[in-house]
Scaffold this motif. Structure first.
Motif, mmCIF file in Angstrom:
data_model
loop_
_atom_site.group_PDB
_atom_site.id
_atom_site.type_symbol
_atom_site.label_atom_id
_atom_site.label_comp_id
_atom_site.label_asym_id
_atom_site.label_seq_id
_atom_site.Cartn_x
_atom_site.Cartn_y
_atom_site.Cartn_z
ATOM 1 N N LEU A 146 -12.822 -9.169 -5.868
ATOM 2 C CA LEU A 146 -12.777 -7.754 -5.502
ATOM 3 C C LEU A 146 -11.638 -7.043 -6.241
ATOM 4 C CD1 LEU A 146 -13.445 -7.954 -1.648
ATOM 5 C CD2 LEU A 146 -15.061 -7.410 -3.486
ATOM 6 N N CYS A 147 -10.494 -7.695 -6.329
ATOM 7 C CA CYS A 147 -9.369 -7.088 -7.050
ATOM 8 C C CYS A 147 -9.684 -6.939 -8.537
ATOM 9 C CB CYS A 147 -8.107 -7.944 -6.873
ATOM 10 S SG CYS A 147 -7.407 -7.881 -5.200
ATOM 11 N N ASN A 148 -10.334 -7.950 -9.103
ATOM 12 C CA ASN A 148 -10.733 -7.854 -10.511
ATOM 13 C C ASN A 148 -11.736 -6.723 -10.718
ATOM 14 O OD1 ASN A 148 -9.120 -10.005 -11.316
ATOM 15 N ND2 ASN A 148 -10.722 -11.530 -10.956
ATOM 16 N N LEU A 149 -12.602 -6.523 -9.713
ATOM 17 C CA LEU A 149 -13.614 -5.465 -9.792
ATOM 18 C C LEU A 149 -12.971 -4.087 -9.854
ATOM 19 C CD1 LEU A 149 -16.556 -4.399 -9.570
ATOM 20 C CD2 LEU A 149 -16.289 -4.540 -7.078
ATOM 21 N N ILE A 150 -12.053 -3.797 -8.935
ATOM 22 C CA ILE A 150 -11.441 -2.470 -8.925
ATOM 23 C C ILE A 150 -10.537 -2.272 -10.140
ATOM 24 C CG2 ILE A 150 -9.472 -3.167 -7.480
ATOM 25 C CD1 ILE A 150 -11.351 0.242 -7.513
ATOM 26 N N ASN A 151 -9.950 -3.345 -10.644
ATOM 27 C CA ASN A 151 -9.142 -3.234 -11.864
ATOM 28 C C ASN A 151 -10.011 -2.916 -13.081
ATOM 29 O OD1 ASN A 151 -6.592 -3.528 -10.821
ATOM 30 N ND2 ASN A 151 -6.468 -5.735 -11.195
ATOM 31 N N LYS A 152 -11.264 -3.361 -13.035
ATOM 32 C CA LYS A 152 -12.185 -3.048 -14.120
ATOM 33 C C LYS A 152 -12.622 -1.585 -14.045
ATOM 34 C CE LYS A 152 -14.639 -4.804 -17.587
ATOM 35 N NZ LYS A 152 -14.054 -5.566 -18.705
ATOM 36 N N LEU A 153 -12.849 -1.101 -12.813
ATOM 37 C CA LEU A 153 -13.276 0.284 -12.624
ATOM 38 C C LEU A 153 -12.122 1.256 -12.813
ATOM 39 C CD1 LEU A 153 -15.499 -0.217 -9.422
ATOM 40 C CD2 LEU A 153 -16.294 0.043 -11.781
ATOM 41 N N ALA A 154 -10.951 0.856 -12.350
ATOM 42 C CA ALA A 154 -9.753 1.696 -12.466
ATOM 43 C C ALA A 154 -8.591 0.784 -12.856
ATOM 44 C CB ALA A 154 -9.459 2.415 -11.150
ATOM 45 N N PRO A 155 -8.390 0.564 -14.144
ATOM 46 C CA PRO A 155 -7.371 -0.379 -14.625
ATOM 47 C C PRO A 155 -5.992 -0.150 -14.003
ATOM 48 C CG PRO A 155 -8.731 0.383 -16.450
ATOM 49 C CD PRO A 155 -9.130 1.199 -15.258
ATOM 50 N N GLY A 156 -5.374 -1.255 -13.607
ATOM 51 C CA GLY A 156 -4.031 -1.189 -13.042
ATOM 52 C C GLY A 156 -3.981 -0.881 -11.562
ATOM 53 N N SER A 157 -5.130 -0.838 -10.891
ATOM 54 C CA SER A 157 -5.146 -0.497 -9.459
ATOM 55 C C SER A 157 -4.442 -1.550 -8.617
ATOM 56 C CB SER A 157 -6.590 -0.321 -8.973
ATOM 57 O OG SER A 157 -7.206 0.776 -9.604
ATOM 58 N N VAL A 158 -4.656 -2.825 -8.938
ATOM 59 C CA VAL A 158 -4.006 -3.925 -8.218
ATOM 60 C C VAL A 158 -3.079 -4.646 -9.186
ATOM 61 C CG1 VAL A 158 -4.340 -6.072 -6.939
ATOM 62 C CG2 VAL A 158 -5.965 -4.182 -6.654
ATOM 63 N N LYS A 159 -1.801 -4.607 -8.908
ATOM 64 C CA LYS A 159 -0.804 -5.183 -9.818
ATOM 65 C C LYS A 159 -0.706 -6.700 -9.699
ATOM 66 C CE LYS A 159 0.421 -0.978 -10.996
ATOM 67 N NZ LYS A 159 0.030 -0.427 -12.324
ATOM 68 N N LYS A 160 -0.859 -7.210 -8.473
ATOM 69 C CA LYS A 160 -0.665 -8.641 -8.239
ATOM 70 C C LYS A 160 -1.890 -9.211 -7.543
ATOM 71 C CE LYS A 160 2.353 -11.946 -5.862
ATOM 72 N NZ LYS A 160 3.524 -12.093 -4.968
ATOM 73 N N ILE A 161 -2.444 -10.281 -8.100
ATOM 74 C CA ILE A 161 -3.589 -10.965 -7.508
ATOM 75 C C ILE A 161 -3.215 -12.423 -7.276
ATOM 76 C CG2 ILE A 161 -6.017 -11.574 -7.761
ATOM 77 C CD1 ILE A 161 -6.330 -9.250 -9.676
ATOM 78 N N GLN A 162 -3.311 -12.850 -6.029
ATOM 79 C CA GLN A 162 -2.948 -14.216 -5.656
ATOM 80 C C GLN A 162 -4.199 -15.093 -5.735
ATOM 81 O OE1 GLN A 162 0.376 -14.635 -4.615
ATOM 82 N NE2 GLN A 162 0.117 -16.868 -4.671
ATOM 83 N N SER A 163 -4.307 -15.918 -6.780
ATOM 84 C CA SER A 163 -5.510 -16.739 -6.955
ATOM 85 C C SER A 163 -5.524 -17.959 -6.042
ATOM 86 C CB SER A 163 -5.626 -17.203 -8.413
ATOM 87 O OG SER A 163 -4.476 -17.941 -8.803
ATOM 88 N N LYS A 164 -4.360 -18.434 -5.635
ATOM 89 C CA LYS A 164 -4.257 -19.563 -4.715
ATOM 90 C C LYS A 164 -3.124 -19.300 -3.734
ATOM 91 C CE LYS A 164 -5.911 -23.062 -7.982
ATOM 92 N NZ LYS A 164 -5.593 -24.342 -8.678
ATOM 93 N N GLY A 165 -3.196 -19.995 -2.607
ATOM 94 C CA GLY A 165 -2.121 -19.835 -1.637
ATOM 95 C C GLY A 165 -2.620 -19.996 -0.214
ATOM 96 N N THR A 166 -1.806 -19.582 0.718
ATOM 97 C CA THR A 166 -2.154 -19.673 2.133
ATOM 98 C C THR A 166 -3.175 -18.600 2.485
ATOM 99 O OG1 THR A 166 -0.391 -18.143 2.802
ATOM 100 C CG2 THR A 166 0.178 -20.486 2.630
ATOM 101 N N ASN A 167 -3.733 -18.716 3.676
ATOM 102 C CA ASN A 167 -4.684 -17.702 4.145
ATOM 103 C C ASN A 167 -4.045 -16.315 4.152
ATOM 104 O OD1 ASN A 167 -6.648 -19.602 4.460
ATOM 105 N ND2 ASN A 167 -6.452 -19.767 6.687
ATOM 106 N N PHE A 168 -2.782 -16.268 4.554
ATOM 107 C CA PHE A 168 -2.090 -14.992 4.604
ATOM 108 C C PHE A 168 -1.984 -14.365 3.208
ATOM 109 C CE2 PHE A 168 1.884 -12.543 4.304
ATOM 110 C CZ PHE A 168 1.642 -11.576 5.274
ATOM 111 N N GLN A 169 -1.681 -15.185 2.215
ATOM 112 C CA GLN A 169 -1.555 -14.675 0.846
ATOM 113 C C GLN A 169 -2.901 -14.206 0.295
ATOM 114 O OE1 GLN A 169 0.313 -18.279 -0.679
ATOM 115 N NE2 GLN A 169 2.226 -17.159 -1.066
ATOM 116 N N LEU A 170 -3.967 -14.932 0.638
ATOM 117 C CA LEU A 170 -5.295 -14.543 0.180
ATOM 118 C C LEU A 170 -5.757 -13.258 0.872
ATOM 119 C CD1 LEU A 170 -7.053 -18.031 0.010
ATOM 120 C CD2 LEU A 170 -5.984 -16.731 -1.845
#
Length: 275
Positions: A146-170
């Motif tokens: 989803l974060c990659n999607l909005i970054n494609k539609l509006a570049p730079g919308s999400v600065k940090k994407i956590q690909s792995k981690g705890t449930n809270f981080q995801l």
């Protein structure tokens, strides 16, 4: 790509979402008309379904179902609760958990596999890559796509994407996506809650949100793949000063004079008019 036409059960699921969000039937109706135009439910129908929801009737199908499903689910969930160490839970809390799971099952009954497939196909087309195999909700659950999607539609919308981690981080990925699409222009009432996706409480609302995002790309000049029906274009009318002045000379049919008909000869209240 086919034009999405919502069915009655799908629209009723949207009404249930607005009901849960404590919106009025009138607000829900306005949002449906704005989104689906002629395919929206009537005002009377929306009010009728809100009355049902207030009476704890969350069945979205036309035909009444037997109580066997609920009884089976309640019994099964009670057994699951009893099998685990829930000694700290009161009886009331156990019933609350059962009720929440049943309500979730009713909401998710409105899921439309065809719409979900169309959403995934749209995301793949926008990203230009094949999505990983799996169920619709599992593919989107961690929020990365989803974060990659909005970054494609509006570049730079999400600065940090956590690909792995705890449930809270995801879950933070989902929250960043929600904030980004709100800034993009998706109405707050159409944005799903984090638990709707991560805990699968309301997957139809996730689909509704992504359709809203897909429609909104048209306003941002997006020329890539589209999702859902084309948004109605504004038909703004302008009148010249001469046209406005000309309209001031017209009298309505009840303005006291209409080709010989007037208030002359009219007596007191209850009397007939003498022509």
């Amino acid at each position: 790509m086919s034009i999405f036409v919502p069915n009655k059960v799908y629209l009723r699921g949207i009404l249930l979402h607005y009901f849960i969000q404590k919106k009025s039937a009138a607000e829900a109706r306005r949002n449906l008309v704005q989104t689906y135009d002629d395919n929206a439910l009537s005002d009377m129908t929306c009010r009728d379904w809100f009355r049902r929801f207030k009476n704890n009737d969350f069945e979205l199908e036309d035909k009444e179902r037997s109580g066997a499903l609920k009884k089976f689910q309640d019994k099964e969930l009670e057994q699951l609760l009893d099998e685990k160490d829930f000694t700290s839970l009161s009886v009331f809390r156990k019933k609350e958990v059962v009720g929440q799971n049943y309500r979730t099952s009713i909401v998710n009954a409105a899921r439309n596999k065809e719409q979900e497939t169309e959403v995934l196909a749209w995301i793949e087309a926008v990203l230009g890559e094949t999505l990983p195999p799996g169920n619709y909700d599992d593919i989107l659950k961690d929020g990365v796509i989803l974060c990659n999607l909005i970054n494609k539609l509006a570049p730079g919308s999400v600065k940090k994407i956590q690909s792995k981690g705890t449930n809270f981080q995801l879950m933070e990925n989902i929250q960043r996506f929600q904030a980004a699409i709100k800034n993009y222009g998706v109405p707050q009432e159409e944005i799903f809650q984090t638990a709707d996706l991560f805990e699968k409480r309301n997957i139809p609302q996730v689909t509704l949100c992504l359709y809203a995002l897909g429609r909104l790309t048209q306003k941002h000049g997006w020329t890539g793949p589209s999702l859902g029906p084309k948004m109605a274009e504004e038909n703004k009318r302008t009148f010249s000063n001469d046209q406005l002045r000309a309209s001031e000379g017209h009298l309505g049919l009840q303005m006291g004079y209409n080709k010989g008909a007037s208030q002359a000869g009219h007596g007191g209240f209850g009397n007939t008019r003498h022509m």
